[in-house]
Design an enzyme around this catalytic site. Structure first.
Site, PDB file in Angstrom:
ATOM      1  N   SER A   1       0.869  -1.185   0.000  1.00 16.24           N
ATOM      2  CA  SER A   1       0.000   0.000   0.000  1.00 16.24           C
ATOM      3  C   SER A   1       0.899   1.226   0.000  1.00 16.24           C
ATOM      4  O   SER A   1       1.493   1.570   1.030  1.00 16.24           O
ATOM      5  CB  SER A   1      -0.904   0.010   1.234  1.00 16.24           C
TER       6      SER A   1
ATOM      7  N   LYS B   1      -7.212   1.657  -2.640  1.00 16.08           N
ATOM      8  CA  LYS B   1      -6.760   1.240  -1.312  1.00 16.08           C
ATOM      9  C   LYS B   1      -6.727   2.435  -0.353  1.00 16.08           C
ATOM     10  O   LYS B   1      -7.115   2.323   0.819  1.00 16.08           O
ATOM     11  CB  LYS B   1      -5.379   0.600  -1.391  1.00 16.08           C
TER      12      LYS B   1
ATOM     13  N   LYS C   1       0.381   5.798   8.133  1.00 17.34           N
ATOM     14  CA  LYS C   1       1.062   5.960   6.846  1.00 17.34           C
ATOM     15  C   LYS C   1       0.058   6.052   5.711  1.00 17.34           C
ATOM     16  O   LYS C   1       0.182   6.903   4.812  1.00 17.34           O
ATOM     17  CB  LYS C   1       2.035   4.795   6.627  1.00 17.34           C
TER      18      LYS C   1
END
Length: 291
Positions: free
Chosen positions: A94, A169, A237
């Site tokens: 990701s 995502k 993140k």
């Protein structure tokens, strides 16, 4: 098929195991004691990403962050140095959608194909081969990779071109992060108001507030089981990726920003390696409880 797999962490290990179970030959890098069982099952450990790429037909990456992917692809003895015409790189990490497009262009210039295919479902989904896989790339390349995805996941969608999988995502992580925060607020409110949070959750599961996150993460919050399926540090993140992209788009994501700030606080409290359901601990501290 000869498949290189780099990134044998909490998610990567079971994903690679499913590929071995499907009959593929696995070429591995950075095998540690926790992933030694993959070698015991027939996987072959190699010394560098370049060696993996040179020996494999397909190279799959499952790494923590954008700089990690860049280093493995283009660093000294990286994947790019071992690629040739007709090979395929699949990044299931990701990472930044913008960087993904740049990486893809560099890989395609070498004569290889590229897909971004980040996943959702956490450790449980990885273990059960039930991941949701969001793919960006050319349709014909996606079809080439579909059997590999089917060995690891349950819901597999070609979202669009390269980078669109990562965009999907990031959108997923916005929804998950904000919903975890909402569930944590609700259960913390119930507790402070004197109600039993477990009974409140049970009641809410029968109404319009029901969700998979209330079911799974709400139970973790009540039982205080914060062993990581997905760490707060990594979810922060992902929200940072969303906010970085929003800045380039002149787009306001106010609640994403607020949830990221709560995750900053959670990490400051020492909870960065806990499951993201542990965000409730941060709200409890804000409510006057001891950490």
């Amino acid at each position: 098929m000869k498949i290189g797999f780099i990134g044998l962490g909490v998610m990567g290990r079971p994903m690679a195991g499913h590929l071995i179970g499907a009959g593929h030959e696995l070429l591995l890098h950075r095998v540690k004691p926790a992933s030694q069982e993959l070698v015991d099952r027939g996987g072959k450990a190699l010394a560098s990403p370049r060696e993996v790429a040179a020996a494999a037909d397909v190279v799959i990456l499952m790494l923590p962050d954008t700089p990690d992917v860049e280093l493995v692809l283009f660093g000294s003895d990286g994947v790019a140095a071992g690629l040739g015409s007709g090979k395929l790189v699949i990044d299931m990490s990701s990472i930044s959608p913008v960087a993904t497009k740049q990486f893809a262009a560099r890989i395609e210039a070498l004569g290889s194909d590229y897909l971004d295919a980040p996943v959702s479902g956490g450790e449980v989904g990885a273990r059960n081969a039930a991941l949701t896989i969001m793919v960006g790339g050319k349709p014909e390349v996606f079809e080439r990779a579909r059997p590999l995805f089917e060995a690891m996941g349950k819901t597999i969608t070609l979202v669009g071109g390269v980078g669109d999988g990562q965009t999907a995502k990031v959108a997923n992580q916005i929804i998950v992060g904000l919903t975890i925060e909402a569930v944590a607020e609700a259960l913390n409110f119930a507790r402070k108001a004197g109600a039993d949070p477990a009974r409140v959750r049970e009641a809410l599961m029968g109404g319009f507030a029901a969700s998979r996150i209330l079911e799974v993460h709400g139970e973790r919050m009540i039982k205080r089981t914060f062993e990581p399926g997905f760490r707060i540090r990594l979810h922060r993140k992902d929200l940072s990726l969303a906010l970085d992209a929003a800045k380039t788009l002149d787009l306001s994501l106010p609640n994403t920003a607020a949830t990221q700030q709560l995750m900053n606080a959670a990490i400051a409290l020492g909870d960065g390696e806990r499951d993201h359901s542990g965000l409730i601990r941060t709200l409890e501290v804000l409510a006057g409880d001891k950490p």
